[in-house]
Design a protein around this motif. Structure first.
Motif, PDB file in Angstrom:
ATOM      1  N   ARG A 197      50.888  34.243  47.546  1.00  0.00           N
ATOM      2  CA  ARG A 197      49.550  34.752  47.844  1.00  0.00           C
ATOM      3  C   ARG A 197      49.213  35.935  46.934  1.00  0.00           C
ATOM      4  O   ARG A 197      48.112  36.016  46.374  1.00  0.00           O
ATOM      5  CB  ARG A 197      49.474  35.165  49.310  1.00  0.00           C
ATOM      6  CG  ARG A 197      48.074  35.652  49.711  1.00  0.00           C
ATOM      7  CD  ARG A 197      47.966  35.890  51.211  1.00  0.00           C
ATOM      8  NE  ARG A 197      48.850  36.975  51.658  1.00  0.00           N
ATOM      9  CZ  ARG A 197      49.978  36.799  52.332  1.00  0.00           C
ATOM     10  NH1 ARG A 197      50.370  35.575  52.656  1.00  0.00           N
ATOM     11  NH2 ARG A 197      50.722  37.824  52.713  1.00  0.00           N
ATOM     12  N   HIS A 198      50.168  36.843  46.754  1.00  0.00           N
ATOM     13  CA  HIS A 198      49.962  37.986  45.866  1.00  0.00           C
ATOM     14  C   HIS A 198      49.635  37.522  44.446  1.00  0.00           C
ATOM     15  O   HIS A 198      48.717  38.044  43.789  1.00  0.00           O
ATOM     16  CB  HIS A 198      51.220  38.854  45.831  1.00  0.00           C
ATOM     17  CG  HIS A 198      51.402  39.677  47.058  1.00  0.00           C
ATOM     18  ND1 HIS A 198      52.557  40.392  47.302  1.00  0.00           N
ATOM     19  CD2 HIS A 198      50.596  39.897  48.125  1.00  0.00           C
ATOM     20  CE1 HIS A 198      52.450  41.013  48.454  1.00  0.00           C
ATOM     21  NE2 HIS A 198      51.270  40.735  48.977  1.00  0.00           N
ATOM     22  N   SER A 199      50.380  36.543  43.959  1.00  0.00           N
ATOM     23  CA  SER A 199      50.209  36.083  42.581  1.00  0.00           C
ATOM     24  C   SER A 199      48.846  35.437  42.376  1.00  0.00           C
ATOM     25  O   SER A 199      48.152  35.715  41.387  1.00  0.00           O
ATOM     26  CB  SER A 199      51.321  35.088  42.220  1.00  0.00           C
ATOM     27  OG  SER A 199      52.590  35.686  42.307  1.00  0.00           O
ATOM     28  N   PHE A 200      48.438  34.561  43.304  1.00  0.00           N
ATOM     29  CA  PHE A 200      47.152  33.888  43.159  1.00  0.00           C
ATOM     30  C   PHE A 200      45.989  34.875  43.245  1.00  0.00           C
ATOM     31  O   PHE A 200      45.034  34.796  42.465  1.00  0.00           O
ATOM     32  CB  PHE A 200      46.995  32.806  44.234  1.00  0.00           C
ATOM     33  CG  PHE A 200      47.946  31.661  44.071  1.00  0.00           C
ATOM     34  CD1 PHE A 200      48.294  31.191  42.816  1.00  0.00           C
ATOM     35  CD2 PHE A 200      48.506  31.039  45.175  1.00  0.00           C
ATOM     36  CE1 PHE A 200      49.179  30.139  42.654  1.00  0.00           C
ATOM     37  CE2 PHE A 200      49.391  29.993  45.038  1.00  0.00           C
ATOM     38  CZ  PHE A 200      49.728  29.533  43.767  1.00  0.00           C
ATOM     39  N   LEU A 201      46.066  35.812  44.188  1.00  0.00           N
ATOM     40  CA  LEU A 201      45.003  36.804  44.312  1.00  0.00           C
ATOM     41  C   LEU A 201      44.933  37.688  43.066  1.00  0.00           C
ATOM     42  O   LEU A 201      43.839  38.001  42.571  1.00  0.00           O
ATOM     43  CB  LEU A 201      45.232  37.674  45.550  1.00  0.00           C
ATOM     44  CG  LEU A 201      44.954  37.004  46.898  1.00  0.00           C
ATOM     45  CD1 LEU A 201      45.329  37.943  48.043  1.00  0.00           C
ATOM     46  CD2 LEU A 201      43.490  36.589  47.011  1.00  0.00           C
ATOM     47  N   LEU A 202      46.097  38.069  42.556  1.00  0.00           N
ATOM     48  CA  LEU A 202      46.127  38.890  41.343  1.00  0.00           C
ATOM     49  C   LEU A 202      45.467  38.162  40.186  1.00  0.00           C
ATOM     50  O   LEU A 202      44.686  38.757  39.425  1.00  0.00           O
ATOM     51  CB  LEU A 202      47.571  39.252  40.996  1.00  0.00           C
ATOM     52  CG  LEU A 202      47.775  40.144  39.765  1.00  0.00           C
ATOM     53  CD1 LEU A 202      47.139  41.510  39.990  1.00  0.00           C
ATOM     54  CD2 LEU A 202      49.267  40.294  39.458  1.00  0.00           C
ATOM     55  N   GLY A 203      45.762  36.863  40.027  1.00  0.00           N
ATOM     56  CA  GLY A 203      45.148  36.087  38.963  1.00  0.00           C
ATOM     57  C   GLY A 203      43.635  36.045  39.072  1.00  0.00           C
ATOM     58  O   GLY A 203      42.918  36.204  38.073  1.00  0.00           O
ATOM     59  N   LEU A 204      43.116  35.849  40.286  1.00  0.00           N
ATOM     60  CA  LEU A 204      41.661  35.795  40.491  1.00  0.00           C
ATOM     61  C   LEU A 204      41.020  37.151  40.244  1.00  0.00           C
ATOM     62  O   LEU A 204      39.951  37.248  39.619  1.00  0.00           O
ATOM     63  CB  LEU A 204      41.364  35.314  41.910  1.00  0.00           C
ATOM     64  CG  LEU A 204      41.781  33.879  42.238  1.00  0.00           C
ATOM     65  CD1 LEU A 204      41.525  33.566  43.716  1.00  0.00           C
ATOM     66  CD2 LEU A 204      41.046  32.878  41.358  1.00  0.00           C
ATOM     67  N   TYR A 205      41.665  38.216  40.727  1.00  0.00           N
ATOM     68  CA  TYR A 205      41.120  39.565  40.516  1.00  0.00           C
ATOM     69  C   TYR A 205      41.060  39.910  39.032  1.00  0.00           C
ATOM     70  O   TYR A 205      40.084  40.499  38.556  1.00  0.00           O
ATOM     71  CB  TYR A 205      41.984  40.599  41.239  1.00  0.00           C
ATOM     72  CG  TYR A 205      41.948  40.528  42.747  1.00  0.00           C
ATOM     73  CD1 TYR A 205      40.845  40.014  43.420  1.00  0.00           C
ATOM     74  CD2 TYR A 205      43.028  40.974  43.508  1.00  0.00           C
ATOM     75  CE1 TYR A 205      40.817  39.941  44.807  1.00  0.00           C
ATOM     76  CE2 TYR A 205      43.007  40.910  44.906  1.00  0.00           C
ATOM     77  CZ  TYR A 205      41.902  40.396  45.543  1.00  0.00           C
ATOM     78  OH  TYR A 205      41.869  40.331  46.910  1.00  0.00           O
ATOM     79  N   VAL A 206      42.104  39.547  38.287  1.00  0.00           N
ATOM     80  CA  VAL A 206      42.150  39.868  36.860  1.00  0.00           C
ATOM     81  C   VAL A 206      41.079  39.087  36.099  1.00  0.00           C
ATOM     82  O   VAL A 206      40.444  39.615  35.174  1.00  0.00           O
ATOM     83  CB  VAL A 206      43.556  39.597  36.290  1.00  0.00           C
ATOM     84  CG1 VAL A 206      43.556  39.702  34.760  1.00  0.00           C
ATOM     85  CG2 VAL A 206      44.564  40.577  36.874  1.00  0.00           C
ATOM     86  N   ILE A 207      40.839  37.840  36.486  1.00  0.00           N
ATOM     87  CA  ILE A 207      39.769  37.071  35.852  1.00  0.00           C
ATOM     88  C   ILE A 207      38.430  37.770  36.047  1.00  0.00           C
ATOM     89  O   ILE A 207      37.636  37.919  35.106  1.00  0.00           O
ATOM     90  CB  ILE A 207      39.717  35.637  36.427  1.00  0.00           C
ATOM     91  CG1 ILE A 207      40.905  34.810  35.928  1.00  0.00           C
ATOM     92  CG2 ILE A 207      38.419  34.942  36.016  1.00  0.00           C
ATOM     93  CD1 ILE A 207      40.990  33.436  36.547  1.00  0.00           C
ATOM     94  N   ALA A 208      38.168  38.205  37.287  1.00  0.00           N
ATOM     95  CA  ALA A 208      36.898  38.884  37.565  1.00  0.00           C
ATOM     96  C   ALA A 208      36.773  40.181  36.768  1.00  0.00           C
ATOM     97  O   ALA A 208      35.713  40.465  36.193  1.00  0.00           O
ATOM     98  CB  ALA A 208      36.793  39.165  39.065  1.00  0.00           C
ATOM     99  N   ALA A 209      37.842  40.959  36.716  1.00  0.00           N
ATOM    100  CA  ALA A 209      37.784  42.245  36.011  1.00  0.00           C
ATOM    101  C   ALA A 209      37.643  42.054  34.506  1.00  0.00           C
ATOM    102  O   ALA A 209      36.858  42.769  33.856  1.00  0.00           O
ATOM    103  CB  ALA A 209      39.046  43.061  36.323  1.00  0.00           C
ATOM    104  N   THR A 210      38.379  41.118  33.923  1.00  0.00           N
ATOM    105  CA  THR A 210      38.268  40.889  32.476  1.00  0.00           C
ATOM    106  C   THR A 210      36.882  40.365  32.108  1.00  0.00           C
ATOM    107  O   THR A 210      36.369  40.668  31.027  1.00  0.00           O
ATOM    108  CB  THR A 210      39.342  39.899  31.988  1.00  0.00           C
ATOM    109  OG1 THR A 210      39.297  38.708  32.785  1.00  0.00           O
ATOM    110  CG2 THR A 210      40.722  40.497  32.068  1.00  0.00           C
ATOM    111  N   THR A 211      36.268  39.599  33.007  1.00  0.00           N
ATOM    112  CA  THR A 211      34.912  39.113  32.750  1.00  0.00           C
ATOM    113  C   THR A 211      33.928  40.276  32.655  1.00  0.00           C
ATOM    114  O   THR A 211      33.060  40.305  31.762  1.00  0.00           O
ATOM    115  CB  THR A 211      34.465  38.152  33.863  1.00  0.00           C
ATOM    116  OG1 THR A 211      35.380  37.052  33.940  1.00  0.00           O
ATOM    117  CG2 THR A 211      33.066  37.617  33.583  1.00  0.00           C
ATOM    118  N   CYS A 212      34.062  41.232  33.556  1.00  0.00           N
ATOM    119  CA  CYS A 212      33.173  42.404  33.554  1.00  0.00           C
ATOM    120  C   CYS A 212      33.339  43.247  32.296  1.00  0.00           C
ATOM    121  O   CYS A 212      32.426  43.992  31.920  1.00  0.00           O
ATOM    122  CB  CYS A 212      33.449  43.263  34.792  1.00  0.00           C
ATOM    123  SG  CYS A 212      33.024  42.453  36.358  1.00  0.00           S
TER     124      CYS A 212
END
Length: 552
Positions: A57-72
């Motif tokens: 769960r930690h890994s999947f959430l981290l991946g999604l959060y990083v995608i959102a942040a890098t997009t910004c």
């Protein structure tokens, strides 16, 4: 191709399979076979463990959060570099790649040193740093500062290639500029964005450096750190490590498959030789000021602050005395390069291992690229896929497989626990760089060269040495440099496979940081980063030279 006269398909496939496929097969066998029979018991028991589920769960959430942040970060930068006056500053692209080429664990250490209690933030601003930084938000921020250049370059290149007639049509029939961007430009960017975002997700899942330094500090375990823990702490739990490795492998393969579907089904012809978007720049003063400010802030956060922390720490005589001119010293660099110091031996081990690994990988990549060429036949495609497996599979999964494979009881001899083990590991992990750079150089050559060789070449060996090697030298050298610098900084594989009492530069930095002798470790980090930047510039120069020659 001339290489087929030197090495058969079977021999090349066997060699690549022994390097790349055998370790993955070893992970599969260890995960699903017990006493010679297929069994899911160990795998299912591992998946049902509460800590493993939390890690996933930690890994999947981290991946999604990083995608959102890098997009910004990346999307505004891509627009700034194509639609404002900053479009003419091509040197920025090289600067933006510095965070991506900086070892993640070094960048993470720089931010920890800056934001911790009595860190540089507190010393510079006379107030405590926000405690909220040491959280999942801070971890996402650090990883995004490392990965945003990857997404930025993908989006920027897509915008540069975009046919200007799309914008012309939008201006004629559209209602307003914002609507045109939303309804015309952004859909055309979707394919490039999704592909890059999926790759960022994979890179986040496979990342070890930041989770091992920052994530460990905040208690946020992910795939890579848990696998490392299963293999490095007593009692060693190999079944749990392989089961988790197989889950990570399965997730990454699924994402790679999704990425390939997107690239096939949602690719658009966005370039037709007409005017590009780069020629229509917004020259409004407020927008120009905002563009410069945004770019400056990103460079400050991704390069300025972490590098300041690293360099400053490497120069401090007594860390407790803080920043002052009287507390600066070069003694850590002197100690680092004293012939009898552990740091010197670690650095020379890194240079030696990386040199040998890069040389062997370049030679193998040279032959592989010549055999594959444009991958028109099924055999060529199979060789190409096998050679590129390390680009698809997370590095720690390969490391686990290499440990299992080279510890197999049926092997007559093994390189495990010798200095050849890190060399072999680096060859396996970074072979795709040599193959890809050589293939890129090969794609620039005219087909007539191959035909002329077939007619006039005296011997196959002569053709290899006198024709192909000189023509592909720039590509081979670029692949050698990339393999060398990445091997120099590799952390997770070095932590797991180095023989006892042997260190490399990466493990030396990590151990010094963990043990509290941070200044000496940061001195090694500065040397590592400087070598990376210099070699990166050399690769960029080689690519520019090859481009000039191609169009000259």
């Amino acid at each position: 191709m001339v290489v087929r006269k030197h090495i058969s398909f079977g021999a090349l496939l066997l060699l690549l399979a022994a390097l790349a496929a055998a370790p993955l097969f070893a992970v599969f066998v260890q995960t699903f076979f017990r006493d010679g029979s297929f069994s899911l018991d160990t795998f299912l028991a591992t998946l049902q463990h509460g800590r493993v589920l939390s890690t996933m769960r930690h890994s999947f959430l981290l991946g999604l959060y990083v995608i959102a942040a890098t997009t910004c970060i990346a999307l505004p930068l891509a627009l700034i570099r194509t639609k404002t006056r900053l479009a003419k500053h091509d040197w920025l692209d090289l600067v933006f790649t510095i965070p991506f080429m900086t070892p993640p664990y070094i960048g993470s250490m720089g931010w920890i040193l800056f934001m911790q209690n009595n860190g540089y933030y507190e010393q510079l601003f006379a107030t405590a740093a926000p405690s909220s930084f040491f959280s999942i938000a801070g971890m996402v921020f650090i990883m995004s500062m490392h990965l945003y250049p990857f997404l930025y370059l993908m989006l920027k290149n897509a915008l540069v290639r975009m046919n200007g007639s799309f914008q012309d049509a939008a201006l004629v029939y559209g209602t307003n500029p914002i609507s045109n961007w939303v309804r015309v430009v952004l859909p055309l960017l979707l394919s490039s964005y999704v592909m890059a975002a999926l790759l960022i997700f994979i890179k986040t899942l496979a990342e070890f450096g930041t989770p091992a330094t920052f994530g460990k500090r905040i208690g946020y375990p992910v795939f890579t750190t848990e696998i490392h823990q299963y293999l490095s702490r007593w009692p060693v739990d190999i079944p749990a490590a392989t089961s988790l490795s197989f889950v990570l492998l399965g997730v990454c393969m699924a994402v790679w498959y999704m990425q390939s579907l997107v690239s096939q089904k949602f690719a658009y012809g966005i370039h037709s030789g007409k005017s590009s978007m780069q020629t229509r720049q917004v020259k409004s003063l407020p927008i120009t000021v905002c563009a410069y400010l945004f770019t400056g802030v990103i460079l400050l956060l991704s390069i300025g602050i972490p590098y300041f922390s690293i360099v400053a720490t490497s120069l401090l005589d007594v860390r407790g005395d803080g920043l002052s001119w009287s507390n600066l010293t070069f003694s850590h660099y002197v100690e680092l390069f004293s012939f009898q110091s552990s740091g010197y031996h670690a650095f020379m081990n890194s240079v030696g291992f990386a040199f040998v690994a890069a040389s062997i990988a370049s030679l193998l990549g040279f032959f592989t690229a010549l055999y594959v060429k444009n991958a028109s036949s099924k055999r060529q495609k199979l060789i190409d896929l096998t050679s590129l497996l390390p680009n698809i599979v997370p590095g720690i999964v390969f490391v686990v497989g290499l440990i299992l494979f080279w510890n197999a009881s049926w092997l007559p001899a093994t390189v495990y626990n010798t200095k050849w083990m890190p060399i072999l590991t680096y060859i396996v992990l970074f072979l795709p760089y040599s193959v890809q750079y050589t293939k890129a150089a090969l794609s620039q050559l005219d087909q007539s060269i191959d035909h002329a060789n077939s007619i006039y070449g005296p011997t196959a060996a002569s053709i290899l040495v006198r024709v192909w090697l000189p023509l592909l030298a720039q590509g081979v050298l670029a692949g050698w440099i990339m393999t060398f610098i990445i091997s120099m900084r590799e952390l997770v594989s070095s932590l797991l496979i180095l023989p006892p009492s042997v260190q490399t530069g990466a493990t030396f930095i990590y151990s010094q940081f963990e043990q509290g002798n941070v200044s000496l470790g940061m001195a090694m980090a500065v040397v590592t980063v400087l070598m990376t930047v210099v070699f990166l510039y050399v690769v960029e120069w080689l690519q520019r030279k090859a481009l000039v020659k191609q169009h000259g």
